[in-house]
Design an enzyme around this catalytic site. Structure first.
Site, PDB file in Angstrom:
ATOM      1  N   LYS A  36       1.006  -1.283   0.253  1.00 38.76           N
ATOM      2  CA  LYS A  36       0.029  -0.029  -0.093  1.00 38.76           C
ATOM      3  C   LYS A  36       0.978   1.193   0.030  1.00 38.76           C
ATOM      4  O   LYS A  36       1.993   1.150   0.294  1.00 38.76           O
ATOM      5  CB  LYS A  36      -0.939  -0.198   1.181  1.00 38.76           C
ATOM      6  CG  LYS A  36      -0.174   0.094   2.583  1.00 38.76           C
ATOM      7  CD  LYS A  36      -1.240  -0.401   3.710  1.00 38.76           C
ATOM      8  CE  LYS A  36      -0.222  -0.397   5.192  1.00 38.76           C
ATOM      9  NZ  LYS A  36      -1.173  -0.911   6.087  1.00 38.76           N
ATOM     10  N   ARG A 136     -10.137  -0.736  15.728  1.00 36.75           N
ATOM     11  CA  ARG A 136     -10.118   0.118  15.075  1.00 36.75           C
ATOM     12  C   ARG A 136     -11.008  -0.594  13.770  1.00 36.75           C
ATOM     13  O   ARG A 136     -12.374   0.031  13.586  1.00 36.75           O
ATOM     14  CB  ARG A 136      -8.518   0.291  14.284  1.00 36.75           C
ATOM     15  CG  ARG A 136      -8.490   1.269  13.311  1.00 36.75           C
ATOM     16  CD  ARG A 136      -7.125   1.316  12.872  1.00 36.75           C
ATOM     17  NE  ARG A 136      -6.545   0.007  12.115  1.00 36.75           N
ATOM     18  CZ  ARG A 136      -5.344  -0.072  11.529  1.00 36.75           C
ATOM     19  NH1 ARG A 136      -4.476   0.935  11.732  1.00 36.75           N
ATOM     20  NH2 ARG A 136      -4.924  -1.174  11.098  1.00 36.75           N
ATOM     21  N   TYR A 259      15.659  30.881   6.501  1.00 39.21           N
ATOM     22  CA  TYR A 259      14.392  31.746   7.023  1.00 39.21           C
ATOM     23  C   TYR A 259      14.430  31.659   8.613  1.00 39.21           C
ATOM     24  O   TYR A 259      14.600  30.770   9.452  1.00 39.21           O
ATOM     25  CB  TYR A 259      13.190  31.096   6.585  1.00 39.21           C
ATOM     26  CG  TYR A 259      12.878  30.916   5.088  1.00 39.21           C
ATOM     27  CD1 TYR A 259      12.686  32.084   4.333  1.00 39.21           C
ATOM     28  CD2 TYR A 259      12.865  29.734   4.314  1.00 39.21           C
ATOM     29  CE1 TYR A 259      12.308  32.185   2.920  1.00 39.21           C
ATOM     30  CE2 TYR A 259      12.758  29.747   2.826  1.00 39.21           C
ATOM     31  CZ  TYR A 259      12.359  31.194   2.541  1.00 39.21           C
ATOM     32  OH  TYR A 259      12.199  31.184   1.032  1.00 39.21           O
TER      33      TYR A 259
HETATM   34  C1  PLP Z   1      -0.208  -1.677   6.787  1.00 36.37           C
HETATM   35  C2  PLP Z   1      -0.550  -3.096   7.233  1.00 36.37           C
HETATM   36  C3  PLP Z   1       0.149  -4.318   7.280  1.00 36.37           C
HETATM   37  C4  PLP Z   1       1.695  -3.992   7.188  1.00 36.37           C
HETATM   38  O1  PLP Z   1       1.985  -3.454   8.420  1.00 36.37           O
HETATM   39  P1  PLP Z   1       3.683  -3.456   8.779  1.00 36.37           P
HETATM   40  O2  PLP Z   1       3.650  -3.011  10.053  1.00 36.37           O
HETATM   41  O3  PLP Z   1       4.254  -2.493   7.888  1.00 36.37           O
HETATM   42  O4  PLP Z   1       4.270  -4.624   8.553  1.00 36.37           O
HETATM   43  C5  PLP Z   1      -0.205  -5.438   7.671  1.00 36.37           C
HETATM   44  N1  PLP Z   1      -2.040  -5.799   7.952  1.00 36.37           N
HETATM   45  C6  PLP Z   1      -2.690  -4.446   7.787  1.00 36.37           C
HETATM   46  C7  PLP Z   1      -4.137  -4.796   7.935  1.00 36.37           C
HETATM   47  C8  PLP Z   1      -2.122  -3.335   7.699  1.00 36.37           C
HETATM   48  O5  PLP Z   1      -3.227  -2.241   7.410  1.00 36.37           O
END
Ligand code: PLP
Length: 363
Positions: A36, A136, A259
């Protein structure tokens, strides 16, 4: 003169190596590779093609991300980790072999109403998400049987229902909450299907949570899920973020830089200007003193980060030249250390990078 502006250098051999390490840690488990958010800023097309033959499924958070993989020619199954967001997406899932999580009644009812397009025989593969304590997403422990039975009754849903859950504190080794979540998960599933609860933290720290499917994200990119680099052992960072010096100037004692004059030299020094800023995703509020790596040593960021540039204190004896490479994090400078110093998460630093950053694929 040649200057390379902000660029991520992405190593395919590091990626392949990390995946092999992960598989050794969980030899019985199949792999949902989480790609993702543009593969955590690493470039989803590249990452997914490099690892496709070594994984069983890809995990994404949005339908558009899944379709991007398909248009890039990826054929392995893809799982929507948060499920579908619109009833109208269901035919798209069915046609493109995209699996979905189900975590609420709205999704369940949409599936109950859904009929497969008549030219399609393959049903939609569903993973029931159980809330074991993250609070969640997911159905409550009490709702599991109701959802499972209802999904079993959906004519367009594959009869093999998977089960997923997510740890909220897997990276805290001394805390037993993960053990409690795991026990709740196993008890709720009752062996009715394949199970997945371990993301990176679970894979590293909770071996009995590996089960049939693991979901590695950040460790695939060679980064620790907490900021402790010792726990990632043999994993190698896939991304090195580099840029270059575009100017070097002598600065007398007592002069402000950048800045707001937020930093003032305590003694005469040489200041290097690096072609990276918050317009590339390097945080504007990165604290002064955050290290960068240049010509074999670390030097501190000074003054405020601008949109396109930042300043570093090279020291009065600097032999550096315009065009010299500067590493912001990666091979020589663990991103975990930058995250720890700055209060950002490694996850955040990588996904903040903007499309302006160039990409260079190596080995
Ligand atoms: C993002 C995600 C993962 C991966 O998590 P990491 O901590 O990067 O390994 C796994 N399962 C779900 C449901 C996620 O949203």
């Amino acid at each position: 003169m040649h200057v390379t502006p902000a660029t991520t250098r992405i190593s395919s051999s590091a990626l392949k190596h990390n995946l092999q390490c992960i598989k050794q840690k969980a030899p019985q488990s199949k792999v949902i590779a989480v790609v993702k958010a543009n593969a955590y800023g690493h470039g989803v097309e590249f990452v997914s093609s490099v690892i496709e033959e070594d994984v069983d499924c890809f995990g994404v958070a949005r339908l558009a991300e899944a379709l991007k993989l398909r248009s890039h020619g990826i054929t392995k199954p893809i799982l929507l980790l948060e499920g579908f967001f619109d009833e109208k997406d269901l035919p798209i899932l069915a046609v493109n072999n995209i699996q979905t999580v189900v975590h609420n009644h709205e999704q369940l009812h949409a599936l109950e109403r859904f009929s497969l397009p008549c030219d399609l025989s393959s049903k939609v593969k569903v993973w029931l998400k159980i809330d074991t304590g993250m609070h969640r997403l997911g159905v409550s422990l009490e709702q599991v049987d109701e959802f499972y039975t209802a999904l079993k009754g959906c004519k367009s849903v594959d009869k093999d229902i998977g089960f997923v859950s997510h740890f909220s504190r897997a990276d805290e080794v001394q805390v037993n909450y993960s053990q409690i979540q795991l026990e709740r998960f196993l008890k709720a599933v009752k062996g009715r299907g394949e199970r997945s609860i371990a993301a990176s933290g679970g894979i590293l720290f909770w071996p009995n949570s590996h089960l049939e499917w693991i979901r590695p994200g950040i460790i695939m990119y060679g980064i620790s899920p907490n900021n402790d680099t010792t726990c990632r052992q043999d994993l190698t960072p896939v991304m090195t973020l580099i840029s270059s010096l575009i100017a070097i100037r002598d600065l007398p004692k007592g002069e402000p830089v950048g800045y707001g004059g937020a930093w003032v030299s305590e003694k005469a020094t040489k200041i290097g200007i690096v072609a990276i800023g918050y317009g590339d995703g390097y945080p504007r509020d990165m604290p002064q003193g955050t290290p960068v790596f240049i010509n074999g040593r670390r030097v501190p960021v000074v003054g405020r980060v601008s949109m396109d540039m930042l300043a570093v204190d090279l020291g009065v004896d600097s032999q550096d030249s315009v065009g010299d490479e500067v590493e912001l994090w990666g091979k020589h400078l663990p991103i975990e250390e930058i995250a720890e110093k700055s209060g950002f998460l490694s996850y955040e630093l990588m996904t903040k990078l903007t499309p302006r950053v160039l990409t260079e694929y190596v080995d």
